[in-house]
Scaffold this active site. Structure first.
Site, mmCIF file in Angstrom:
data_model
loop_
_atom_site.group_PDB
_atom_site.id
_atom_site.type_symbol
_atom_site.label_atom_id
_atom_site.label_comp_id
_atom_site.label_asym_id
_atom_site.label_seq_id
_atom_site.Cartn_x
_atom_site.Cartn_y
_atom_site.Cartn_z
ATOM 1 C CB CYS A 66 -0.940 -0.004 1.198
ATOM 2 S SG CYS A 66 -2.111 -1.367 1.149
ATOM 3 C CG HIS A 119 -3.035 3.723 1.762
ATOM 4 N ND1 HIS A 119 -3.542 3.246 0.580
ATOM 5 C CD2 HIS A 119 -3.121 2.697 2.650
ATOM 6 C CE1 HIS A 119 -3.903 1.980 0.748
ATOM 7 N NE2 HIS A 119 -3.666 1.634 1.998
ATOM 8 C CG ASN A 165 -6.612 -0.376 1.036
ATOM 9 O OD1 ASN A 165 -5.852 -0.057 0.127
ATOM 10 N ND2 ASN A 165 -6.187 -0.804 2.214
HETATM 11 O O1 UT7 Z 1 -3.884 -0.759 3.452
HETATM 12 C C1 UT7 Z 1 -2.991 -1.307 4.347
HETATM 13 C C2 UT7 Z 1 -3.223 -0.821 5.699
HETATM 14 N N1 UT7 Z 1 -4.450 -1.380 6.205
HETATM 15 C C3 UT7 Z 1 -5.082 -0.764 7.168
HETATM 16 O O2 UT7 Z 1 -4.669 0.297 7.546
HETATM 17 C C4 UT7 Z 1 -6.267 -1.428 7.769
HETATM 18 C C5 UT7 Z 1 -6.287 -1.141 9.226
HETATM 19 N N2 UT7 Z 1 -7.347 -1.784 9.932
HETATM 20 C C6 UT7 Z 1 -8.652 -1.404 9.853
HETATM 21 O O3 UT7 Z 1 -8.992 -0.543 9.051
HETATM 22 C C7 UT7 Z 1 -9.645 -2.016 10.820
HETATM 23 O O4 UT7 Z 1 -8.922 -2.752 11.784
HETATM 24 C C8 UT7 Z 1 -10.696 -2.934 10.155
HETATM 25 C C9 UT7 Z 1 -11.671 -2.085 9.351
HETATM 26 C C10 UT7 Z 1 -10.000 -3.939 9.254
HETATM 27 C C11 UT7 Z 1 -11.489 -3.665 11.224
HETATM 28 O O5 UT7 Z 1 -12.070 -2.757 12.152
HETATM 29 P P1 UT7 Z 1 -11.886 -2.957 13.730
HETATM 30 O O6 UT7 Z 1 -12.667 -1.893 14.378
HETATM 31 O O7 UT7 Z 1 -10.408 -2.986 14.000
HETATM 32 O O8 UT7 Z 1 -12.583 -4.342 13.990
HETATM 33 P P2 UT7 Z 1 -11.964 -5.730 14.522
HETATM 34 O O9 UT7 Z 1 -11.080 -6.343 13.501
HETATM 35 O O10 UT7 Z 1 -11.395 -5.531 15.884
HETATM 36 O O11 UT7 Z 1 -13.288 -6.605 14.644
HETATM 37 C C12 UT7 Z 1 -14.353 -6.232 15.498
HETATM 38 C C13 UT7 Z 1 -15.499 -7.191 15.274
HETATM 39 C C14 UT7 Z 1 -15.083 -8.677 15.345
HETATM 40 O O12 UT7 Z 1 -16.117 -9.390 15.985
HETATM 41 P P3 UT7 Z 1 -15.977 -9.795 17.532
HETATM 42 O O13 UT7 Z 1 -14.720 -10.619 17.598
HETATM 43 O O14 UT7 Z 1 -15.859 -8.490 18.273
HETATM 44 O O15 UT7 Z 1 -17.242 -10.534 17.781
HETATM 45 C C15 UT7 Z 1 -15.054 -9.080 13.893
HETATM 46 O O16 UT7 Z 1 -15.288 -10.459 13.709
HETATM 47 O O17 UT7 Z 1 -16.074 -7.004 13.974
HETATM 48 C C16 UT7 Z 1 -16.183 -8.277 13.312
HETATM 49 N N3 UT7 Z 1 -16.061 -8.058 11.872
HETATM 50 C C17 UT7 Z 1 -17.114 -7.811 11.086
HETATM 51 N N4 UT7 Z 1 -18.438 -7.714 11.340
HETATM 52 C C18 UT7 Z 1 -19.249 -7.445 10.306
HETATM 53 C C19 UT7 Z 1 -14.933 -8.035 11.120
HETATM 54 N N5 UT7 Z 1 -15.246 -7.786 9.847
HETATM 55 C C20 UT7 Z 1 -16.597 -7.638 9.803
HETATM 56 C C21 UT7 Z 1 -17.489 -7.354 8.759
HETATM 57 N N6 UT7 Z 1 -18.811 -7.258 9.051
HETATM 58 N N7 UT7 Z 1 -17.093 -7.149 7.468
#
Ligand code: UT7
Length: 328
Positions: free
Chosen positions: A119, A255, A285
């Site tokens: 990225c 980005h 992204n």
């Molecule tokens: O481009 C390269 C750089 N990349 C980035 O900068 C990405 C950085 N990360 C992010 O943008 C975020 O971490 C995400 C958008 C990927 C995820 O958001 P988050 O607030 O960090 O959520 P999380 O991964 O901690 O997940 C929270 C909950 C989980 O459920 P439990 O374990 O709390 O029950 C996930 O299973 O959200 C759940 N979850 C979803 N729910 C509905 C994860 N993906 C989804 C989804 N729909 N698509």
């Protein structure tokens, strides 16, 4: 520093972008995996993303973006002698996608190679091309970011498949002498990698390891934690080294990984959000393509003016991150 480095500036003279026709909405995704528009919008700011058509390759999107940038710069294939293409989704393991783009553009002179910094690839590619031009080794570069992440996504993984899209963006970067450039040109870059974090964002395949292409794997919440601090650090370093106050920078083109990261960086740096370009809602992204695509949107909006200072920044797999600053 060689004499040449003080004599030449690399000036952005053209900007272009290309997005594939097919749009995949959050609603569409909610029929494919256990997700919904509310979660995706609240956690990422993404509403839709573009997906390459069957048979549409990274090089095809790179070519379309490059042609737009060349048109914007008023140059033709004969004027380009360097192509640096940032991509993590090359058409083939080798040759470089840049070489394929060179052939498709009918360019027969100079050199063409790829940069792999995921990225952050476009920021690394700009810094690389700038160094070649500043040393006088090439005259006019196409710096391209192009990706087909849809081909390496695990479409059953809701944690990643909702985030990414396809596209290509490009700039023409031209060597000018100090008199011609005036205040314009690349003012600096700050590039970093910390390989201790390779497992946070990677593809679980490759020619040497599995002989397969593999799928993208990410520990999203951990990458998120690194993103805000590391990007803010790079922005401060590059602005500081160029002697520019953050308040004096006209545009920040980040980005486009997540609207929450964009907003947190803005808060962290004390920069108003109206100077931070955001395309994440409709592009998602697009990895190395996201910065030049956002720059292209800014350019098309008519807001970007000659003399404006523009800071680009990114973080991604590696972890690799960085920022670069230029004046139009
Ligand atoms: O481009 C390269 C750089 N990349 C980035 O900068 C990405 C950085 N990360 C992010 O943008 C975020 O971490 C995400 C958008 C990927 C995820 O958001 P988050 O607030 O960090 O959520 P999380 O991964 O901690 O997940 C929270 C909950 C989980 O459920 P439990 O374990 O709390 O029950 C996930 O299973 O959200 C759940 N979850 C979803 N729910 C509905 C994860 N993906 C989804 C989804 N729909 N698509």
């Amino acid at each position: 520093m060689s004499t040449n480095q003080t004599e030449f500036r690399s000036v952005v003279t053209g900007i272009g972008g290309y997005l594939p026709e097919r749009v995949l909405t959050n609603e569409d995704l909610s029929k494919m995996v256990d997700t919904d528009d509310k979660w995706i919008t609240e956690r990422t700011g993404i509403k839709s993303r573009h997906i390459a058509a069957d048979g549409e390759l990274t090089s095809d999107m790179g070519v379309k973006a490059a042609l737009k940038a060349m048109e914007d710069a008023g140059v033709s294939a004969d004027d380009i002698d360097l192509i640096v293409c940032a991509t993590a989704t090359p058409d083939k393991t080798f040759p470089a996608t840049a070489a394929i783009i060179q052939a498709k553009l009918g360019i027969q002179q100079g050199a063409a190679f790829d940069i792999q910094a995921v990225c952050s690839g476009f920021v690394f590619a700009m810094a690389t091309a700038d160094n070649y031009l500043a040393r006088g080794q090439f005259k006019r570069a196409l710096v391209i970011g192009a990706e087909t992440f849809s081909r390496i996504i695990d479409w059953s993984d809701r944690g990643t498949c909702v985030l990414f899209g396809d596209g290509g963006g490009a700039v023409v970067l031209e060597r000018q002498d100090a008199e011609q450039a005036g205040e314009s040109g690349v003012l600096g870059a700050h590039l970093r990698t910390d390989g201790r974090y390779v497992d946070l964002l990677h593809v679980d395949g490759g020619p040497s390891s599995t002989q397969t292409v593999g799928h993208l794997r990410m520990v999203g919440n951990q990458v998120f934690k690194h993103a805000v601090n590391k990007i803010s650090e790079s922005v401060r370093v590059v602005a500081g080294e160029a002697g520019l106050e953050l308040g004096a920078i006209d545009w920040i083109v980040p980005h486009q990984a997540n609207q929450r990261i964009l907003s947190a960086v803005a808060r962290n740096l004390g920069v108003e959000e109206n100077r931070i370009v955001s395309t994440v809602a409709t592009h998602g992204n697009t990895s190395a393509a996201s910065v030049p695509l956002a720059l292209n949107e800014l350019n098309k909006s008519g807001k970007l003016k000659k003399g404006d200072s523009v800071l680009i920044e990114a973080i991604g797999g590696g972890l690799s991150w960085g920022a670069a600053l230029f004046r139009l």
